[in-house]
Write an enzyme that holds these catalytic residues in place. Sequence first.
Site, PDB file in Angstrom:
ATOM      1  CB  SER A 223     -22.177 -13.836  11.859  1.00  0.00           C
ATOM      2  OG  SER A 223     -21.456 -12.716  12.306  1.00  0.00           O
ATOM      3  CG  MET A 224     -23.562 -12.531   6.587  1.00  0.00           C
ATOM      4  SD  MET A 224     -23.825 -13.111   4.906  1.00  0.00           S
ATOM      5  CE  MET A 224     -24.848 -14.536   5.181  1.00  0.00           C
ATOM      6  N   GLY A 225     -25.765 -10.769  10.649  1.00  0.00           N
ATOM      7  CA  GLY A 225     -26.905 -10.188  11.367  1.00  0.00           C
ATOM      8  C   GLY A 225     -28.202 -10.915  11.034  1.00  0.00           C
ATOM      9  N   GLY A 254     -23.400 -11.951  18.268  1.00  0.00           N
ATOM     10  CA  GLY A 254     -22.178 -12.656  17.822  1.00  0.00           C
ATOM     11  C   GLY A 254     -21.624 -13.525  18.947  1.00  0.00           C
ATOM     12  CG  ASP A 255     -20.268 -11.615  22.341  1.00  0.00           C
ATOM     13  OD1 ASP A 255     -19.343 -11.650  21.511  1.00  0.00           O
ATOM     14  OD2 ASP A 255     -20.569 -10.591  22.979  1.00  0.00           O
TER      15      ASP A 255
HETATM   16  P1  ADP Z   1     -21.815  -9.699  15.553  1.00  0.00           P
HETATM   17  O1  ADP Z   1     -22.615  -9.387  16.804  1.00  0.00           O
HETATM   18  O2  ADP Z   1     -20.555 -10.448  15.857  1.00  0.00           O
HETATM   19  O3  ADP Z   1     -21.634  -8.533  14.623  1.00  0.00           O
HETATM   20  P2  ADP Z   1     -24.007 -10.629  13.887  1.00  0.00           P
HETATM   21  O4  ADP Z   1     -24.654  -9.283  14.024  1.00  0.00           O
HETATM   22  O5  ADP Z   1     -23.655 -11.078  12.506  1.00  0.00           O
HETATM   23  O6  ADP Z   1     -22.697 -10.782  14.793  1.00  0.00           O
HETATM   24  O7  ADP Z   1     -25.014 -11.680  14.558  1.00  0.00           O
HETATM   25  C1  ADP Z   1     -24.648 -13.009  14.814  1.00  0.00           C
HETATM   26  C2  ADP Z   1     -25.816 -13.927  14.547  1.00  0.00           C
HETATM   27  O8  ADP Z   1     -26.927 -13.571  15.383  1.00  0.00           O
HETATM   28  C3  ADP Z   1     -26.337 -13.908  13.131  1.00  0.00           C
HETATM   29  O9  ADP Z   1     -25.618 -14.810  12.295  1.00  0.00           O
HETATM   30  C4  ADP Z   1     -27.793 -14.339  13.330  1.00  0.00           C
HETATM   31  O10 ADP Z   1     -27.881 -15.740  13.474  1.00  0.00           O
HETATM   32  C5  ADP Z   1     -28.155 -13.711  14.680  1.00  0.00           C
HETATM   33  N1  ADP Z   1     -28.765 -12.377  14.548  1.00  0.00           N
HETATM   34  C6  ADP Z   1     -28.186 -11.189  14.740  1.00  0.00           C
HETATM   35  N2  ADP Z   1     -29.053 -10.166  14.525  1.00  0.00           N
HETATM   36  C7  ADP Z   1     -30.223 -10.735  14.209  1.00  0.00           C
HETATM   37  C8  ADP Z   1     -31.534 -10.241  13.866  1.00  0.00           C
HETATM   38  N3  ADP Z   1     -31.792  -8.918  13.832  1.00  0.00           N
HETATM   39  N4  ADP Z   1     -32.491 -11.141  13.569  1.00  0.00           N
HETATM   40  C9  ADP Z   1     -32.242 -12.461  13.600  1.00  0.00           C
HETATM   41  N5  ADP Z   1     -31.027 -12.992  13.918  1.00  0.00           N
HETATM   42  C10 ADP Z   1     -30.045 -12.151  14.215  1.00  0.00           C
END
Ligand code: ADP
Length: 311
Positions: A223-225, A254-255
Amino acid sequence: MILTVTMNPSIDTRYSVDHLVIDDVNRVTPAKTAGGKGLNVSRVLVQLGDDVVATGLLGGHSGAYLGELMDADGITHRFTPIAGESRTCIALLHDGNQTEFLESGPTVSAEELEAFVGNYADLVSKASCVTLSGSLPKGVPADTYARLVAIAAETGVPVLLDTSGAALDAALEADVKPTLVKPNLTEINGLLGTSFTSDDLSDLRQTLAADVRFAGIPWVVVSMGAAGSVAFHDGRTLRARAPRIEAVNATGSGDSTIAGFAHAIAAGSDAEEVLRCGNTCGTLNAMDPQTGHLVMDKWDEIYQGVEISEL
Ligand code: ADP
């Protein structure tokens, strides 16, 4: 039902002040939720209409209070009692910052862990999908998730693992693999010793394929935010891009993604639907001020708006 595991739950307490005054009194109104990554997953699954049972370890007065918070959220819970007091974690929102104080939590005895494993095995036999999320408490060996994965696999139940550090290392080294792992970009770069970015994923597939630790894991999702995610599944590389949104609070995205994956996998959905569902939940969580809570009235818009392409 979908079984969620939270080994080190916490009374998550949020204090909000416009400006933090150091070395003086700050008056606050606390907001308390049943926290720990697995409980965020549980809350989102309740919103998705799934039948959820949360399990893990709960202790003392804090544990009893956590049970009440779960009741208030409509989460069915079957935790194993322990002697130690469950923890409290504090997030201080101030001056546009989030400052956190995370208690390490109780130490778990070998007997308590064995009682939990028995309880878990019993619940797994009734589950259509299992999620294992977060860190392990003190006293619990690093290979415990690997053990829980093996128990689920023996029953033929898909098991989704979202952890890091020694617990993830041990699960990746084990013979029996989880159905899905979801490291974020920072975590996968740490595991592989690489520096991939969301704009440059060109060798990620080959790097993962060459790493024996990932062999035999049906779903590896990075996952990439805000940039979405990339999934390696069944010999395919699927890139998911979420629509651009106004992020309010991405903590717990992420959860929420894990909840979306569990929901779709338990329903027997195809690969693209699994990815779409996970990304929708992550994105809808980022749009909501609460952690582990989706803006459900935007479901259709975001679900349709997630773009999936084959790389
Ligand atoms: P973690 O919380 O485990 O670090 P991520 O930050 O990669 O995970 O977020 C998980 C998923 O949530 C992403 O793959 C995306 O689908 C969604 N997401 C997270 N942040 C954003 C954002 N700022 N805008 C849109 N989608 C987001």
